[in-house]
Design an enzyme around this catalytic site. Structure first.
Site, mmCIF file in Angstrom:
data_model
loop_
_atom_site.group_PDB
_atom_site.id
_atom_site.type_symbol
_atom_site.label_atom_id
_atom_site.label_comp_id
_atom_site.label_asym_id
_atom_site.label_seq_id
_atom_site.Cartn_x
_atom_site.Cartn_y
_atom_site.Cartn_z
ATOM 1 N N ARG A 158 -3.243 6.725 1.296
ATOM 2 C CA ARG A 158 -3.739 7.918 1.996
ATOM 3 C C ARG A 158 -2.755 8.602 2.926
ATOM 4 O O ARG A 158 -3.032 9.690 3.410
ATOM 5 C CB ARG A 158 -4.999 7.535 2.789
ATOM 6 C CG ARG A 158 -6.181 7.239 1.905
ATOM 7 C CD ARG A 158 -7.272 6.509 2.653
ATOM 8 N NE ARG A 158 -6.819 5.162 2.998
ATOM 9 C CZ ARG A 158 -7.569 4.255 3.600
ATOM 10 N NH1 ARG A 158 -8.804 4.532 3.957
ATOM 11 N NH2 ARG A 158 -7.086 3.055 3.861
ATOM 12 N N TYR A 164 -14.633 -12.311 0.086
ATOM 13 C CA TYR A 164 -15.356 -11.051 -0.134
ATOM 14 C C TYR A 164 -16.610 -11.282 -0.964
ATOM 15 O O TYR A 164 -17.642 -10.651 -0.741
ATOM 16 C CB TYR A 164 -14.448 -10.021 -0.819
ATOM 17 C CG TYR A 164 -13.446 -9.410 0.138
ATOM 18 C CD1 TYR A 164 -13.843 -8.436 1.065
ATOM 19 C CD2 TYR A 164 -12.122 -9.814 0.150
ATOM 20 C CE1 TYR A 164 -12.939 -7.876 1.954
ATOM 21 C CE2 TYR A 164 -11.204 -9.273 1.036
ATOM 22 C CZ TYR A 164 -11.621 -8.300 1.941
ATOM 23 O OH TYR A 164 -10.727 -7.757 2.826
ATOM 24 N N ARG A 215 -6.723 11.472 -5.666
ATOM 25 C CA ARG A 215 -7.993 10.769 -5.456
ATOM 26 C C ARG A 215 -9.155 11.755 -5.531
ATOM 27 O O ARG A 215 -10.213 11.455 -6.085
ATOM 28 C CB ARG A 215 -8.017 10.034 -4.125
ATOM 29 C CG ARG A 215 -9.157 9.030 -4.063
ATOM 30 C CD ARG A 215 -9.286 8.349 -2.725
ATOM 31 N NE ARG A 215 -9.612 9.302 -1.673
ATOM 32 C CZ ARG A 215 -9.817 8.966 -0.407
ATOM 33 N NH1 ARG A 215 -9.702 7.706 -0.031
ATOM 34 N NH2 ARG A 215 -10.112 9.876 0.493
ATOM 35 N N ARG A 253 0.825 -1.222 0.000
ATOM 36 C CA ARG A 253 0.000 0.000 0.000
ATOM 37 C C ARG A 253 0.857 1.269 0.000
ATOM 38 O O ARG A 253 0.475 2.277 0.589
ATOM 39 C CB ARG A 253 -0.920 0.050 1.231
ATOM 40 C CG ARG A 253 -2.016 -0.979 1.243
ATOM 41 C CD ARG A 253 -3.272 -0.440 0.580
ATOM 42 N NE ARG A 253 -4.261 -1.489 0.464
ATOM 43 C CZ ARG A 253 -5.278 -1.650 1.310
ATOM 44 N NH1 ARG A 253 -5.467 -0.795 2.281
ATOM 45 N NH2 ARG A 253 -6.113 -2.635 1.141
ATOM 46 N N ASP A 283 -7.077 -2.670 -7.114
ATOM 47 C CA ASP A 283 -7.525 -3.338 -5.898
ATOM 48 C C ASP A 283 -7.840 -4.787 -6.233
ATOM 49 O O ASP A 283 -8.201 -5.098 -7.368
ATOM 50 C CB ASP A 283 -8.772 -2.657 -5.323
ATOM 51 C CG ASP A 283 -8.998 -3.086 -3.877
ATOM 52 O OD1 ASP A 283 -8.380 -2.496 -2.976
ATOM 53 O OD2 ASP A 283 -9.749 -4.057 -3.650
HETATM 54 O O1 CP3 Z 1 -0.027 -1.623 -2.493
HETATM 55 C C1 CP3 Z 1 -0.372 -0.729 -3.281
HETATM 56 O O2 CP3 Z 1 0.019 0.461 -3.185
HETATM 57 C C2 CP3 Z 1 -1.208 -1.130 -4.482
HETATM 58 C C3 CP3 Z 1 -2.612 -0.940 -4.383
HETATM 59 C C4 CP3 Z 1 -3.473 -1.880 -3.534
HETATM 60 C C5 CP3 Z 1 -4.655 -1.430 -2.912
HETATM 61 N N1 CP3 Z 1 -5.301 -2.513 -2.369
HETATM 62 C C6 CP3 Z 1 -5.130 -0.038 -2.909
HETATM 63 C C7 CP3 Z 1 -6.158 0.380 -1.940
HETATM 64 C C8 CP3 Z 1 -3.355 -3.252 -3.277
HETATM 65 C C9 CP3 Z 1 -2.248 -4.217 -3.650
HETATM 66 C C10 CP3 Z 1 -4.542 -3.637 -2.547
HETATM 67 C C11 CP3 Z 1 -4.822 -5.028 -2.141
HETATM 68 C C12 CP3 Z 1 -5.994 -5.315 -1.305
HETATM 69 N N2 CP3 Z 1 -7.244 -4.720 -1.357
HETATM 70 C C13 CP3 Z 1 -6.058 -6.358 -0.364
HETATM 71 C C14 CP3 Z 1 -4.935 -7.343 -0.062
HETATM 72 C C15 CP3 Z 1 -3.931 -6.771 0.869
HETATM 73 C C16 CP3 Z 1 -4.435 -6.569 2.269
HETATM 74 O O3 CP3 Z 1 -4.556 -5.390 2.648
HETATM 75 O O4 CP3 Z 1 -4.670 -7.553 2.973
HETATM 76 C C17 CP3 Z 1 -7.342 -6.342 0.210
HETATM 77 C C18 CP3 Z 1 -7.865 -7.281 1.296
HETATM 78 C C19 CP3 Z 1 -8.093 -5.316 -0.437
HETATM 79 C C20 CP3 Z 1 -9.516 -4.952 -0.222
HETATM 80 C C21 CP3 Z 1 -9.647 -3.564 0.261
HETATM 81 N N3 CP3 Z 1 -9.408 -2.436 -0.487
HETATM 82 C C22 CP3 Z 1 -10.052 -3.139 1.546
HETATM 83 C C23 CP3 Z 1 -10.407 -4.077 2.696
HETATM 84 C C24 CP3 Z 1 -10.048 -1.744 1.534
HETATM 85 C C25 CP3 Z 1 -10.496 -0.823 2.634
HETATM 86 C C26 CP3 Z 1 -9.552 -0.786 3.756
HETATM 87 C C27 CP3 Z 1 -8.826 0.513 3.797
HETATM 88 O O5 CP3 Z 1 -7.593 0.495 3.985
HETATM 89 O O6 CP3 Z 1 -9.513 1.546 3.694
HETATM 90 C C28 CP3 Z 1 -9.594 -1.307 0.276
HETATM 91 C C29 CP3 Z 1 -9.400 0.084 -0.176
HETATM 92 C C30 CP3 Z 1 -8.051 0.451 -0.733
HETATM 93 N N4 CP3 Z 1 -7.313 -0.297 -1.606
HETATM 94 C C31 CP3 Z 1 -7.357 1.674 -0.489
HETATM 95 C C32 CP3 Z 1 -6.172 1.640 -1.245
HETATM 96 C C33 CP3 Z 1 -5.125 2.707 -1.368
HETATM 97 C C34 CP3 Z 1 -7.878 2.834 0.359
HETATM 98 C C35 CP3 Z 1 -8.944 3.502 -0.454
HETATM 99 C C36 CP3 Z 1 -8.971 5.011 -0.302
HETATM 100 O O7 CP3 Z 1 -8.158 5.706 -0.922
HETATM 101 O O8 CP3 Z 1 -9.858 5.478 0.419
#
Ligand code: CP3
Length: 341
Positions: free
Chosen positions: A27, A150, A36, A23, A73
């Site tokens: 943010r 999911y 964003r 990640r 994602d």
């Molecule tokens: O790593 C990176 O920079 C690449 C981008 C990336 C995102 N999600 C961006 C994201 C990657 C590789 C993921 C993988 C992901 N997404 C996983 C596997 C890794 C892990 O965290 O276990 C999972 C389970 C998800 C599903 C997901 N997406 C959730 C549960 C959430 C909400 C939780 C949160 O942190 O808010 C997201 C949203 C998400 N995916 C964000 C980002 C940058 C935040 C969204 C925002 O900008 O508001």
């Protein structure tokens, strides 16, 4: 293209390990929040290649990480299968009912993901254009088990009990879903490689809720098939697996799936990983994201401990899970200084 991360995954031990953070585009960076906002929503950001490229490059420009990871994602895969997907602000993802997947149109599935493939091409081109030709580019997918979690539970939960009970009560139906996801994910990753990713990572964020026999069936077996598919079509491309929470099953995952690198979560002792996992593959991890957020002396102690313990073998410095949104970017700089001297 072979960068520092690629070389470690190919078996090379390096004095200064390659580093990237899960990640890393997110943010905690003010420039991410700005982009964003311009994109409108998180999903618009994912599906607009120019915006996805911009946020992928932001942490590379700021910190010079050894790898860029595609900005997308894991949930775009269920979305491309026709399942409704919403990211409500501060609520995490919400999915609609599981769609009927019999007679699925495979071609349409990949058409629905064309913005992701375009983003991969665009990111690789932009990296080269901005002088980051030695920066590796990681493509990724969620693993079948985690995506099924999911798709069936419909949102993030702490144990995914609905999915677990569904799998136990309808083993054949669940096997059909896992087999379908395994095939689609295999193709999805090969397509990302064809568009310019030179490494791929498989995120199995919820593998830790499964007891051993179910872990073998729903985590190890499908992952092994995906890795075999990639090795068949793209033999040069290393694969990193991240079976979060696998605990006592980490070693079996490392030895049975065919992966080149294994991501360890925050609970895996680095000493254990050095002794047990590093002989099988490269080890990626595993600084605690809260230690990074807190900073200070403890951050220095823990970073050095990981470097000393895992540094004698194939090591990729990373976190044990994604970076927290309240992490001061200065703490990331502090860690990079400790790693690179
Ligand atoms: O790593 C990176 O920079 C690449 C981008 C990336 C995102 N999600 C961006 C994201 C990657 C590789 C993921 C993988 C992901 N997404 C996983 C596997 C890794 C892990 O965290 O276990 C999972 C389970 C998800 C599903 C997901 N997406 C959730 C549960 C959430 C909400 C939780 C949160 O942190 O808010 C997201 C949203 C998400 N995916 C964000 C980002 C940058 C935040 C969204 C925002 O900008 O508001």
């Amino acid at each position: 293209m072979t960068g520092k991360l690629y070389n470690t995954l190919k078996g090379k031990t390096q004095e200064i390990p390659p580093v990237w953070l899960m990640r890393q585009a997110g943010r905690y960076l003010p420039e991410y929040l700005k982009t964003r906002g311009d994109a409108g929503s998180f999903l618009d950001l994912c599906y607009t290649p120019s915006f996805a490229t911009e946020v992928t490059l932001q942490p590379i420009r700021r910190f010079g990480f050894d790898a860029a990871i595609l900005f997308s994602d894991i949930l775009v895969v269920p979305h491309a299968l026709g399942q409704d997907l919403q990211f409500a602000q501060n609520h995490g993802p919400q999915l609609g009912p599981l769609p009927d997947l019999t007679n699925l149109d495979f071609e349409q599935f990949h058409v629905n993901l064309s913005a992701v493939y375009d983003a991969v091409s665009s990111i690789r081109a932009q990296l080269d254009k901005e002088g980051f030709s030695n920066t590796d580019m990681i493509g990724f997918s969620g693993a079948p088990w985690t995506l099924a979690c999911y798709m069936i539970d419909g949102k993030g939960t702490k144990d995914f009990n609905e999915t677990r009970v569904f799998a136990l009560s309808n083993p054949q139906k669940f096997q059909t879903l896992i087999d379908l996801l395994t095939k689609l994910i295999s193709e999805y990753l090969v397509n990302q490689i064809n568009h310019g990713a030179n490494i791929v990572q498989i995120f199995d964020s919820w593998s830790g809720v499964l007891p051993p026999d179910q872990f073998r069936k729903w985590v190890i077996e499908p992952t092994k098939k995906i890795v075999a598919h990639i090795k068949h079509f793209k033999p040069e491309t290393p694969v990193i697996g991240f079976p979060k929470g696998a605990a006592f099953l980490y070693e079996e995952y490392a030895t049975h799936t065919g992966i080149d690198g294994i991501g360890i979560d925050t609970q895996v002792p680095p000493e254990y990983a050095a002794q047990t996992l590093q002989k099988h593959c490269a080890v990626q991890g595993n600084l605690d994201p809260m230690t990074l957020r807190a900073g200070g002396e403890e951050l220095e102690i823990q970073t050095k401990k990981i470097l000393e313990t895992l540094g004698k073998g194939r090591h990729i410095f990373n976190l044990g899970h994604g970076i927290d949104k309240d992490t001061p970017p200065a703490h990331v700089e502090q860690v990079l200084k400790l790693i690179r001297g």
